[in-house]
Design a protein around this motif. Sequence first.
Motif, PDB file in Angstrom:
ATOM      1  N   GLN A  27     -16.290 -75.584   5.492  1.00  0.00           N
ATOM      2  CA  GLN A  27     -16.122 -75.540   4.032  1.00  0.00           C
ATOM      3  C   GLN A  27     -15.050 -76.528   3.568  1.00  0.00           C
ATOM      4  O   GLN A  27     -15.147 -77.091   2.474  1.00  0.00           O
ATOM      5  N   GLN A  28     -14.041 -76.749   4.391  1.00  0.00           N
ATOM      6  CA  GLN A  28     -13.023 -77.747   4.064  1.00  0.00           C
ATOM      7  C   GLN A  28     -13.663 -79.131   3.946  1.00  0.00           C
ATOM      8  O   GLN A  28     -13.304 -79.918   3.060  1.00  0.00           O
ATOM      9  N   ILE A  29     -14.614 -79.420   4.825  1.00  0.00           N
ATOM     10  CA  ILE A  29     -15.293 -80.719   4.780  1.00  0.00           C
ATOM     11  C   ILE A  29     -16.203 -80.794   3.562  1.00  0.00           C
ATOM     12  O   ILE A  29     -16.291 -81.839   2.905  1.00  0.00           O
ATOM     13  N   LEU A  30     -16.874 -79.671   3.226  1.00  0.00           N
ATOM     14  CA  LEU A  30     -17.692 -79.651   2.010  1.00  0.00           C
ATOM     15  C   LEU A  30     -16.832 -79.950   0.786  1.00  0.00           C
ATOM     16  O   LEU A  30     -17.238 -80.709  -0.114  1.00  0.00           O
ATOM     17  N   ALA A  31     -15.651 -79.348   0.753  1.00  0.00           N
ATOM     18  CA  ALA A  31     -14.733 -79.579  -0.372  1.00  0.00           C
ATOM     19  C   ALA A  31     -14.367 -81.060  -0.461  1.00  0.00           C
ATOM     20  O   ALA A  31     -14.290 -81.635  -1.562  1.00  0.00           O
ATOM     21  N   LYS A  32     -14.163 -81.678   0.680  1.00  0.00           N
ATOM     22  CA  LYS A  32     -13.841 -83.107   0.711  1.00  0.00           C
ATOM     23  C   LYS A  32     -15.011 -83.934   0.189  1.00  0.00           C
ATOM     24  O   LYS A  32     -14.819 -84.892  -0.582  1.00  0.00           O
ATOM     25  N   LEU A  53     -23.671 -81.469   2.843  1.00  0.00           N
ATOM     26  CA  LEU A  53     -23.347 -81.041   4.209  1.00  0.00           C
ATOM     27  C   LEU A  53     -23.069 -82.211   5.153  1.00  0.00           C
ATOM     28  O   LEU A  53     -23.142 -82.052   6.379  1.00  0.00           O
ATOM     29  N   ASP A  54     -22.743 -83.352   4.594  1.00  0.00           N
ATOM     30  CA  ASP A  54     -22.433 -84.514   5.424  1.00  0.00           C
ATOM     31  C   ASP A  54     -21.275 -84.196   6.374  1.00  0.00           C
ATOM     32  O   ASP A  54     -20.257 -83.625   5.956  1.00  0.00           O
ATOM     33  N   ASN A  55     -21.443 -84.550   7.643  1.00  0.00           N
ATOM     34  CA  ASN A  55     -20.439 -84.306   8.697  1.00  0.00           C
ATOM     35  C   ASN A  55     -20.266 -82.816   9.032  1.00  0.00           C
ATOM     36  O   ASN A  55     -19.285 -82.440   9.676  1.00  0.00           O
ATOM     37  N   VAL A  56     -21.205 -81.984   8.570  1.00  0.00           N
ATOM     38  CA  VAL A  56     -21.168 -80.548   8.881  1.00  0.00           C
ATOM     39  C   VAL A  56     -22.510 -80.084   9.454  1.00  0.00           C
ATOM     40  O   VAL A  56     -22.545 -79.361  10.458  1.00  0.00           O
ATOM     41  N   ALA A 113     -14.339 -70.552   0.416  1.00  0.00           N
ATOM     42  CA  ALA A 113     -15.477 -71.351  -0.045  1.00  0.00           C
ATOM     43  C   ALA A 113     -14.954 -72.614  -0.731  1.00  0.00           C
ATOM     44  O   ALA A 113     -13.860 -72.627  -1.286  1.00  0.00           O
ATOM     45  N   PHE A 114     -15.749 -73.667  -0.708  1.00  0.00           N
ATOM     46  CA  PHE A 114     -15.247 -74.954  -1.201  1.00  0.00           C
ATOM     47  C   PHE A 114     -14.811 -74.957  -2.674  1.00  0.00           C
ATOM     48  O   PHE A 114     -13.867 -75.679  -3.025  1.00  0.00           O
ATOM     49  N   PRO A 115     -15.404 -74.153  -3.580  1.00  0.00           N
ATOM     50  CA  PRO A 115     -14.869 -74.147  -4.951  1.00  0.00           C
ATOM     51  C   PRO A 115     -13.415 -73.674  -5.015  1.00  0.00           C
ATOM     52  O   PRO A 115     -12.614 -74.210  -5.786  1.00  0.00           O
ATOM     53  N   ALA A 116     -13.065 -72.664  -4.203  1.00  0.00           N
ATOM     54  CA  ALA A 116     -11.679 -72.165  -4.189  1.00  0.00           C
ATOM     55  C   ALA A 116     -10.746 -73.192  -3.557  1.00  0.00           C
ATOM     56  O   ALA A 116      -9.601 -73.354  -3.987  1.00  0.00           O
ATOM     57  N   ILE A 117     -11.227 -73.895  -2.534  1.00  0.00           N
ATOM     58  CA  ILE A 117     -10.422 -74.943  -1.898  1.00  0.00           C
ATOM     59  C   ILE A 117     -10.137 -76.049  -2.908  1.00  0.00           C
ATOM     60  O   ILE A 117      -9.015 -76.568  -2.990  1.00  0.00           O
ATOM     61  N   ILE A 118     -11.131 -76.383  -3.703  1.00  0.00           N
ATOM     62  CA  ILE A 118     -10.957 -77.408  -4.737  1.00  0.00           C
ATOM     63  C   ILE A 118      -9.981 -76.935  -5.811  1.00  0.00           C
ATOM     64  O   ILE A 118      -9.165 -77.718  -6.307  1.00  0.00           O
ATOM     65  N   GLN A 119     -10.034 -75.648  -6.168  1.00  0.00           N
ATOM     66  CA  GLN A 119      -9.085 -75.114  -7.150  1.00  0.00           C
ATOM     67  C   GLN A 119      -7.652 -75.259  -6.645  1.00  0.00           C
ATOM     68  O   GLN A 119      -6.745 -75.614  -7.411  1.00  0.00           O
ATOM     69  N   THR A 120      -7.441 -75.000  -5.355  1.00  0.00           N
ATOM     70  CA  THR A 120      -6.105 -75.152  -4.765  1.00  0.00           C
ATOM     71  C   THR A 120      -5.633 -76.594  -4.881  1.00  0.00           C
ATOM     72  O   THR A 120      -4.473 -76.853  -5.213  1.00  0.00           O
ATOM     73  N   LYS A 121      -6.525 -77.526  -4.639  1.00  0.00           N
ATOM     74  CA  LYS A 121      -6.171 -78.947  -4.739  1.00  0.00           C
ATOM     75  C   LYS A 121      -5.861 -79.327  -6.194  1.00  0.00           C
ATOM     76  O   LYS A 121      -4.901 -80.049  -6.472  1.00  0.00           O
ATOM     77  N   ILE A 122      -6.667 -78.804  -7.107  1.00  0.00           N
ATOM     78  CA  ILE A 122      -6.450 -79.059  -8.536  1.00  0.00           C
ATOM     79  C   ILE A 122      -5.073 -78.554  -8.964  1.00  0.00           C
ATOM     80  O   ILE A 122      -4.335 -79.243  -9.670  1.00  0.00           O
ATOM     81  N   ASP A 123      -4.738 -77.343  -8.528  1.00  0.00           N
ATOM     82  CA  ASP A 123      -3.439 -76.758  -8.876  1.00  0.00           C
ATOM     83  C   ASP A 123      -2.292 -77.575  -8.298  1.00  0.00           C
ATOM     84  O   ASP A 123      -1.260 -77.765  -8.952  1.00  0.00           O
ATOM     85  N   ILE A 126     -26.442 -72.351  10.014  1.00  0.00           N
ATOM     86  CA  ILE A 126     -26.750 -72.856   8.668  1.00  0.00           C
ATOM     87  C   ILE A 126     -25.527 -72.877   7.762  1.00  0.00           C
ATOM     88  O   ILE A 126     -25.286 -73.855   7.047  1.00  0.00           O
ATOM     89  N   HIS A 127     -24.754 -71.779   7.815  1.00  0.00           N
ATOM     90  CA  HIS A 127     -23.635 -71.641   6.885  1.00  0.00           C
ATOM     91  C   HIS A 127     -22.329 -72.116   7.523  1.00  0.00           C
ATOM     92  O   HIS A 127     -21.995 -71.705   8.641  1.00  0.00           O
ATOM     93  N   PRO A 128     -21.588 -72.978   6.805  1.00  0.00           N
ATOM     94  CA  PRO A 128     -20.359 -73.549   7.360  1.00  0.00           C
ATOM     95  C   PRO A 128     -19.276 -72.509   7.647  1.00  0.00           C
ATOM     96  O   PRO A 128     -19.191 -71.472   6.984  1.00  0.00           O
ATOM     97  N   THR A 129     -18.465 -72.811   8.638  1.00  0.00           N
ATOM     98  CA  THR A 129     -17.274 -72.018   8.926  1.00  0.00           C
ATOM     99  C   THR A 129     -16.193 -72.402   7.916  1.00  0.00           C
ATOM    100  O   THR A 129     -16.421 -73.238   7.031  1.00  0.00           O
ATOM    101  N   GLU A 130     -15.014 -71.815   8.054  1.00  0.00           N
ATOM    102  CA  GLU A 130     -13.898 -72.180   7.180  1.00  0.00           C
ATOM    103  C   GLU A 130     -13.612 -73.676   7.275  1.00  0.00           C
ATOM    104  O   GLU A 130     -13.387 -74.341   6.262  1.00  0.00           O
ATOM    105  N   GLU A 131     -13.615 -74.191   8.496  1.00  0.00           N
ATOM    106  CA  GLU A 131     -13.365 -75.624   8.684  1.00  0.00           C
ATOM    107  C   GLU A 131     -14.490 -76.447   8.060  1.00  0.00           C
ATOM    108  O   GLU A 131     -14.249 -77.500   7.462  1.00  0.00           O
TER     109      GLU A 131
END
Length: 235
Positions: free
Chosen positions: A218-223, A196-199, A73-83, A211-216
């Motif tokens: 979610q990467q765009i949502l994180a962006k 959900l821009d570009n998704v 999910a995008f919050p976890a992807i963002i945490q990885t980027k923060i770290d 309706i619900h994004p795939t892993e890819e």
Amino acid sequence: MILKQIPIQHYRLLMFCYILLFVVSCGGNSSKKAEQKTSEKEAVVTKAIDSSKVILFFGNSLTAGMGLDPSDAFPAIIQTKIDSLGLPYKTINAGLSGETTAAGKSRISWVLNQPIDIFVLELGANDGLRGISLNETRDNLQSIIDYVKDKDSTTKIILAGMQMPPNLGPSYTEEFKMIFPKLAEQNDTYLIPFLLDNVAGITELNQSDGIHPTEEGQQILAKNVWEVLGPLLEK
């Protein structure tokens, strides 16, 4: 009175005892100093952990990562980027599948059980899908924003914009879309124009429900989120 001369072997033994006592004493002091330094280091580490700032993502299934592992999910992807950037922030995923703005309004009081530095509000999609009154959606979002501000006026708020497909009519669709930028302007909050821009509507980026994004996806949502959130953290 004449003191008897101490035999040399006794003298050596006595000196050995004094030296041994001195070494043990110094060793004890060194041990205490070492323990003190260890405690100080632990205190510094604990302080560093405690000093981490908190980003709370408050939303629905899009935030929760429905159909995926929470780590995707995008919050976890963002945490990885923060770290990876070594920034002193930790994220909390408070997404709940099926959440409406009314349910979020009821839940906010017990979600904010600790100081929050940045609050990302991602609600409204389920209201739109159910055709809930635009005024009700707007009022609920405003109530959540007010609660966060009243809890801590220093908390930065980011509002995630949402859009609806045109099946509910052009008037509803346009008014729903404008709820988010208007609220952001009125409350002086930060705005993600469209989460959900570009998704949205792209088959390969969404799960079978469309309706619900795939892993890819979610990467765009994180962006999309990072474009607004990132500058706040790097300041």
